[in-house]
Design an enzyme around this catalytic site. Structure first.
Site, PDB file in Angstrom:
ATOM      1  CG  ASP A  42     -58.812  34.644   2.740  1.00  0.00           C
ATOM      2  OD1 ASP A  42     -58.155  35.674   2.981  1.00  0.00           O
ATOM      3  OD2 ASP A  42     -58.602  33.541   3.255  1.00  0.00           O
ATOM      4  CG  ASP A  46     -60.424  33.696  -3.211  1.00  0.00           C
ATOM      5  OD1 ASP A  46     -59.193  33.832  -3.335  1.00  0.00           O
ATOM      6  OD2 ASP A  46     -60.949  32.977  -2.350  1.00  0.00           O
ATOM      7  CB  SER A  91     -50.366  28.161  -5.319  1.00  0.00           C
ATOM      8  OG  SER A  91     -51.560  28.596  -4.782  1.00  0.00           O
ATOM      9  CD  GLU A 121     -55.321  15.372   0.487  1.00  0.00           C
ATOM     10  OE1 GLU A 121     -54.714  16.394   0.878  1.00  0.00           O
ATOM     11  OE2 GLU A 121     -54.810  14.502  -0.219  1.00  0.00           O
ATOM     12  CE  LYS A 123     -56.999  26.135  -0.579  1.00  0.00           C
ATOM     13  NZ  LYS A 123     -56.374  26.990   0.376  1.00  0.00           N
ATOM     14  CG  ASP A 125     -57.222  29.600   6.232  1.00  0.00           C
ATOM     15  OD1 ASP A 125     -56.302  29.851   5.439  1.00  0.00           O
ATOM     16  OD2 ASP A 125     -58.081  30.439   6.571  1.00  0.00           O
ATOM     17  CE1 TYR A 230     -50.028  20.072   1.045  1.00  0.00           C
ATOM     18  CE2 TYR A 230     -51.195  20.502   3.098  1.00  0.00           C
ATOM     19  CZ  TYR A 230     -50.486  20.957   2.005  1.00  0.00           C
ATOM     20  OH  TYR A 230     -50.219  22.294   1.874  1.00  0.00           O
ATOM     21  CE  LYS A 318     -59.684  29.757  -0.954  1.00  0.00           C
ATOM     22  NZ  LYS A 318     -59.072  30.706  -1.753  1.00  0.00           N
ATOM     23  CB  CYS A 412     -76.404  62.890  26.104  1.00  0.00           C
ATOM     24  SG  CYS A 412     -75.436  61.683  27.010  1.00  0.00           S
ATOM     25  CB  CYS A 415     -76.487  63.694  30.922  1.00  0.00           C
ATOM     26  SG  CYS A 415     -75.810  64.449  29.448  1.00  0.00           S
ATOM     27  CB  CYS A 430     -72.609  63.862  25.429  1.00  0.00           C
ATOM     28  SG  CYS A 430     -73.061  64.575  27.015  1.00  0.00           S
ATOM     29  CB  CYS A 435     -72.358  63.396  30.522  1.00  0.00           C
ATOM     30  SG  CYS A 435     -72.985  61.871  29.844  1.00  0.00           S
TER      31      CYS A 435
HETATM   32  S1  IVH Z   1     -51.972  20.336  -2.114  1.00  0.00           S
HETATM   33  C1  IVH Z   1     -48.756  20.485  -5.284  1.00  0.00           C
HETATM   34  N1  IVH Z   1     -53.532  19.801  -0.062  1.00  0.00           N
HETATM   35  O1  IVH Z   1     -53.593  25.508   0.134  1.00  0.00           O
HETATM   36  C2  IVH Z   1     -49.534  20.452  -4.004  1.00  0.00           C
HETATM   37  N2  IVH Z   1     -52.711  22.009  -0.308  1.00  0.00           N
HETATM   38  O2  IVH Z   1     -54.339  27.687  -1.653  1.00  0.00           O
HETATM   39  C3  IVH Z   1     -50.307  21.643  -3.754  1.00  0.00           C
HETATM   40  N3  IVH Z   1     -53.414  23.540   1.482  1.00  0.00           N
HETATM   41  O3  IVH Z   1     -50.385  26.057  -1.195  1.00  0.00           O
HETATM   42  C4  IVH Z   1     -50.937  21.701  -2.433  1.00  0.00           C
HETATM   43  N4  IVH Z   1     -54.578  22.091   2.641  1.00  0.00           N
HETATM   44  O4  IVH Z   1     -50.599  25.587   1.366  1.00  0.00           O
HETATM   45  C5  IVH Z   1     -52.826  20.737  -0.705  1.00  0.00           C
HETATM   46  N5  IVH Z   1     -54.893  19.207   1.729  1.00  0.00           N
HETATM   47  C6  IVH Z   1     -54.178  20.120   1.089  1.00  0.00           C
HETATM   48  C7  IVH Z   1     -54.086  21.447   1.561  1.00  0.00           C
HETATM   49  C8  IVH Z   1     -53.351  22.356   0.816  1.00  0.00           C
HETATM   50  C9  IVH Z   1     -54.152  23.333   2.580  1.00  0.00           C
HETATM   51  C10 IVH Z   1     -52.822  24.843   1.110  1.00  0.00           C
HETATM   52  C11 IVH Z   1     -51.410  24.769   0.559  1.00  0.00           C
HETATM   53  C12 IVH Z   1     -51.535  25.390  -0.806  1.00  0.00           C
HETATM   54  C13 IVH Z   1     -52.706  26.302  -0.612  1.00  0.00           C
HETATM   55  C14 IVH Z   1     -53.321  26.767  -1.904  1.00  0.00           C
END
Ligand code: IVH
Length: 675
Positions: A42, A46, A91, A121, A123, A125, A230, A318, A412, A415, A430, A435
Site C-alpha cells: 500500500d 501511496d 474515499s 477514529e 482507520k 483496513d 461509522y 496513514k 553442496c 553431500c 547439487c 545427495c
Molecule cells: S470515513 C465520507 N472512517 O478508509 C466518509 N472511513 O481509504 C468517508 N475507513 O473509503 C469514510 N475506517 O472504507 C471513514 N473510521 C473510518 C474508516 C474509514 C476505514 C475506510 C473507508 C474509506 C477508506 C479510505
C-alpha cells in the site's frame, strides 16, 4: 524509487511523469480492488499516488479523466447485480506525517469555520460497505464499487453476525462502514488454505474482499467476517449532531461500532491519539492502517462539503509501513528434492508486524549478489504482502570494517559435491543423485498425498528413518520391517503395523502416482496421469523417445525432455528395478475408471480457464479426471463444459460462440460437493 522533484519539473517533463504514473497506478488499483491480489505494498501505491497529486496540483491542465485522482477506485464485478448509490460513497484524502496533517488542518481552518473539535477514529483496513434499512429491516447491502455503483451482496452480508437484520428502532436509514476479517480468522483461514494446497490470502483485507464476493453465501458465513459502522448517508435520518454522537447512536441502534474513538480539541491530542494507536496497532484483534480525523460537528461537515472523491472535512493519517532493522548472523543453504540449493538469512529475532521474525528467504545467489547482503550486516526488514518477511537492503553505516563479500558456496551443504549452474537457471544445483538432503526431500514427496499417499509417513518419521540409516532412497521404504519401525520414537506395535500396512497398500497404486512421486522435474499430477494413461506401463516409458512423449495432447517439449532424460539415466533404471523387485505396481490401472460412480462430469469433456480463487487448477483437473471427465486445454465443439475463473479471455469467448455450458468456480464447487 525516488521521484523527480516537483519544483524542477517543466510541463513537458510533468506530462512524461504523469504518463508513467497513471498506467502503473491504474494497474495496481485494478489488482487491489478487482482481483483482490495486490502486487505492491500500500505504501508504494501511496507514494506514487502522492507524486501524481503533486504534479496535477502544479499543472491542473494535465489532469485527464483516466487519472486515479478522478476516480474513487474499485470497479463493479459482473457476477453481482449492480446497486446505484443515491449518495456517492466517498474515499478519504490521506497524509503521511503529523506535519502534513497540521498543514491540512491549518488550511481548513483558514477557509472554513471549524468547531475545533475533531473526532479521531481508527482507520479499519477492510472494505467499505453500505447497509440500507426500511422500517428497521435490512433490505440491501452493497460494496462501494466505484463509489457511484457497487455490487449487491445482501445475501452475503446477511450471514455476518455483527450486522443487525432488524434495528432497535423501526427507521429508514442507510448506514456505512467497514467490513473486515479479524486477525485470528485470517490466520486460521490461511492455515486451512495452505493445508489444502490453496494459495494463502496476502492480508486480512484481501481475505475479506474475497470472502464478500463469494457467489455462495454459505462460504462467506464460514469466513467469520465482522463490521464496524461509522457513517450514515444522510444526516436527516439521525438525531445526533456530532460525529461522536452519531457513533453512539449507531451503537444504540444495534450496530457494531469501534469504541476506540476519541474527541480531540487540540492538534496535540490528535498527535497523542496517533502515537497511542501506532504503538497499540499490533495488539488490536483487527488490522488498522491509520487514523481518521473528522470535523466533529455534523452541520459543519455539510457546510465544508466534499470534492468529487473525498470529504473535505476528514483526512486519513496513514501509518508508515512497518520496517525493522536486525543483524544477519548466518546464511543457511538448504537442498530441495530436485537439488536446487536455496539460501536463507538467519537473523537476530525481531518483532515485525505482529510476529517474531528470525529467518528470511534470500531466494538465490543472484539476489544476494544484487543486494550485496553479507553475514554481520544490519538489514532493513519488511513484510511483503503483510505476511512474508523480506530483506529490503543493508545499512551501510552499520557494516563492519572487516566485512567481506559473501562467497558463493561451491559445495553442496549436504553431500559436499560440486554445485553447478544449469543452463538458463539462476538457481544453484547439487547434481549428486545420492545427495542425502535430496533423497530425504524425495522420500517426503514420494509419500505425499498426491503421490504414493503413504498414510502416517510424515517428515519427522522420515528424518528418523534417515538418521538410523534404515532408508536411503524411495525403494528402500519397501524393505522396512516391523523390527525397524518399533525402534522409532513414540512407536508401539500398533503404529508400526499401521505404517507397514500403508506402505504395503501403496504398492497397489496406479502408475500415475508413482510417476508423480518420482519427482521428475516439471512433471505434475496431470502430466503424470497423461503419461501413465498413454504408455500403460513403465517399460513402455523407459523404451520411448521424447518425440513420442511430446505427441501426447497437453504435454509440451520441456516435460517430454524431462521425462526422457529421467528414465534414460542408469540410476533411474536401477531404482525402477528395485521397486519392481519389491512388488510395487508399475502399470496404469485402468480399472480406476471402472469404479467411477455416476456423476455429472462422467464422460464429459471439460476445459478450465482464468484465474481461480478457491481451488488450484490442478486440483480441479485431478478431481474431474477421477470422476471420469476428460480435461482438455482447448475449447471445441466437443467441449461439454467450461469452468471459468477471473480474467478469462479467448476460451470464454469461444465457448460462448459455441454455446458451451459455462460455470464459474463456485458453480463447479457446488456440483462437486454433491459427490
Ligand atoms: S470515513 C465520507 N472512517 O478508509 C466518509 N472511513 O481509504 C468517508 N475507513 O473509503 C469514510 N475506517 O472504507 C471513514 N473510521 C473510518 C474508516 C474509514 C476505514 C475506510 C473507508 C474509506 C477508506 C479510505
Amino acid at each position: 524509487m525516488d521521484f523527480i522533484s516537483i519544483d524542477q519539473l517543466d510541463k513537458n517533463e510533468a506530462k512524461k511523469e504523469i504518463d508513467m504514473l497513471i498506467p502503473k497506478l491504474n494497474a495496481w488499483s485494478q489488482e487491489y480492488y478487482e482481483n483482490d491480489n495486490p502486487s505492491v505494498e500500500d505504501a508504494t501505491y501511496d507514494k506514487y499516488y502522492d507524486q501524481l497529486l503533486k504534479i496535477e496540483n502544479k499543472f491542473p491542465e494535465l489532469i485527464i479523466d483516466n487519472s486515479p485522482s478522478q476516480k474513487v477506485g474499485g470497479k463493479v464485478n459482473n457476477d453481482f447485480n449492480k446497486v446505484v448509490h443515491d449518495i456517492p460513497m466517498l474515499s478519504l484524502g490521506d497524509v503521511f506525517s503529523v506535519e502534513e496533517l497540521k498543514l491540512f488542518l491549518d488550511r481548513l481552518k483558514k477557509s472554513q469555520p471549524l468547531s475545533e473539535q475533531y473526532n479521531c477514529e481508527l482507520k479499519i483496513d477492510g472494505l467499505a460497505i453500505s447497509l440500507i434499512y426500511k422500517n428497521g429491516k435490512l433490505i440491501q447491502g452493497s460494496t462501494r464499487g466505484n463509489g457511484q455503483i457497487g455490487e449487491d451482496i445482501t445475501n452475503n452480508l446477511k450471514t455476518i453476525k455483527s450486522i443487525p437484520k432488524t434495528l432497535n428502532k423501526a427507521i429508514d436509514i442507510e448506514v456505512r462502514g467497514e467490513c473486515y476479517m479479524p486477525k485470528s480468522s485470517f490466520l486460521a483461514l490461511n492455515e486451512q488454505r495452505q493445508a489444502e494446497g490453496q494459495a494463502p490470502f496476502a492480508n486480512p483485507r484481501n481475505a475479506a474482499a474475497g470472502s464478500l464476493r463469494q457467489l455462495d453465501p454459505s462460504v462467506t458465513k464460514k469466513r467469520n467476517l465482522s463490521t464496524f459502522m461509522y457513517n450514515v448517508s444522510n444526516y436527516n435520518d439521525i438525531e445526533a449532531d456530532t460525529q461522536s454522537g452519531l457513533l453512539k447512536e449507531l451503537t444504540e441502534l444495534g450496530f457494531n461500532v469501534n469504541q476506540e474513538f476519541k474527541v480531540a480539541d487540540k492538534q496535540t491530542d490528535i498527535d497523542q491519539y496517533i502515537n497511542q494507536y501506532q504503538d497499540k496497532r499490533n495488539d488490536l484483534p483487527y488490522e488498522i492502517d491509520g487514523i481518521v480525523i473528522k470535523e466533529n460537528q455534523l452541520n459543519l461537515q455539510s457546510l465544508i462539503g466534499n470534492t468529487i472523491k473525498v470529504p473535505k472535512w476528514a483526512i486519513a493519517y496513514k501509518f508508515p509501513p512497518e520496517e525493522v532493522y536486525t543483524l544477519i548472523k548466518d546464511i543457511e543453504w538448504t537442498v530441495g528434492r530436485t537439488g536446487v540449493v536455496t539460501p536463507t538469512a538467519v537473523m537476530n529475532p525481531v518483532q515485525l508486524a505482529g510476529s517474531t521474525v528470525s529467518r528470511a528467504s534470500l531466494h538465490n545467489f543472484d539476489y544476494i549478489k544484487k543486494k550485496d547482503i553479507r553475514i554481520n550486516d544490519t538489514v532493513k526488514l519488511y513484510k511483503a504482502g503483510d505476511i512474508i518477511p523480506e530483506i529490503e537492503s543493508f545499512d551501510p553505516s552499520k557494516r563492519p570494517n572487516d566485512s567481506k563479500k559473501y562467497i558463493i558456496p561451491s559445495e553442496c551443504p549436504s553431500c559436499g559435491s560440486d554445485l553447478v549452474h544449469l543452463q538458463d537457471e539462476v538457481a544453484l544445483r547439487c547434481i549428486n543423485p545420492k545427495c542425502p538432503a535430496q533423497l530425504y526431500e524425495q522420500i517426503n514427496h514420494f509419500a505425499s498425498r498426491n503421490a504414493m499417499n503413504i498414510d502416517g509417513l510424515g517428515p519427522k518419521i522420515i528424518n528418523q528413518l534417515f538418521e538410523k540409516k534404515l532408508v536411503n532412497d524411495v525403494a528402500s521404504l519397501y524393505t522396512l520391517k516391523f523390527e525397524d519401525l518399533i525402534e522409532l520414537e513414540k512407536f508401539g506395535e500398533k503404529s508400526a503395523n499401521n505404517l507397514l500396512g500403508s506402505i504395503n497398500d501403496s504398492k497397489n497404486n496406479s502408475l500415475e502416482r508413482l510417476i508423480f512421486g518420482l519427482g521428475i522435474r516439471n512433471v505434475g499430477t496431470k502430466a503424470a496421469r497423461l503419461i501413465a494413461e498413454h504408455f500403460n506401463n513403465i517399460e513402455n516409458i523407459i523404451n520411448t523417445n521424447s518425440q513420442e512423449i511430446e505427441e501426447i495432447d497437453s504435454i509440451g517439449h520441456t516435460i517430454a525432455e524431462s521425462v526422457f532424460t529421467y528414465f534414460n539415466k542408469e540410476t533411474s533404471k536401477e531404482l525402477i528395478n528395485e521397486l519392481r523387485s519389491n512388488d510395487v505396481n508399475l502399470k496404469y490401472l485402468s480399472e480406476n475408471n471402472d469404479n467411477i460412480v455416476d456423476n455429472y462430469f462422467n464422460q464429459k469433456t471439460v476445459v478450465i480457464t482464468g484465474k481461480l480463487i478457491d481451488m488450484k487448477r490442478s486440483e480441479i483437473s485431478d478431481w474431474l479426471i477421477k470422476h471420469g471427465a476428460n480435461v482438455t486445454s482447448t475449447v471445441s465443439k466437443k467441449t461439454d463444459l467450461l469452468i471459468v475463473g477471473k480474467d478469462a479471455g479467448s476460451k470464454l469467448a469461444k465457448a460462448k460462440e459455441l454455446s458451451v455450458t459455462i460455470w464459474n468456480e463456485n458453480q463447479f464447487i457446488n456440483e462437486m460437493n454433491k459427490y
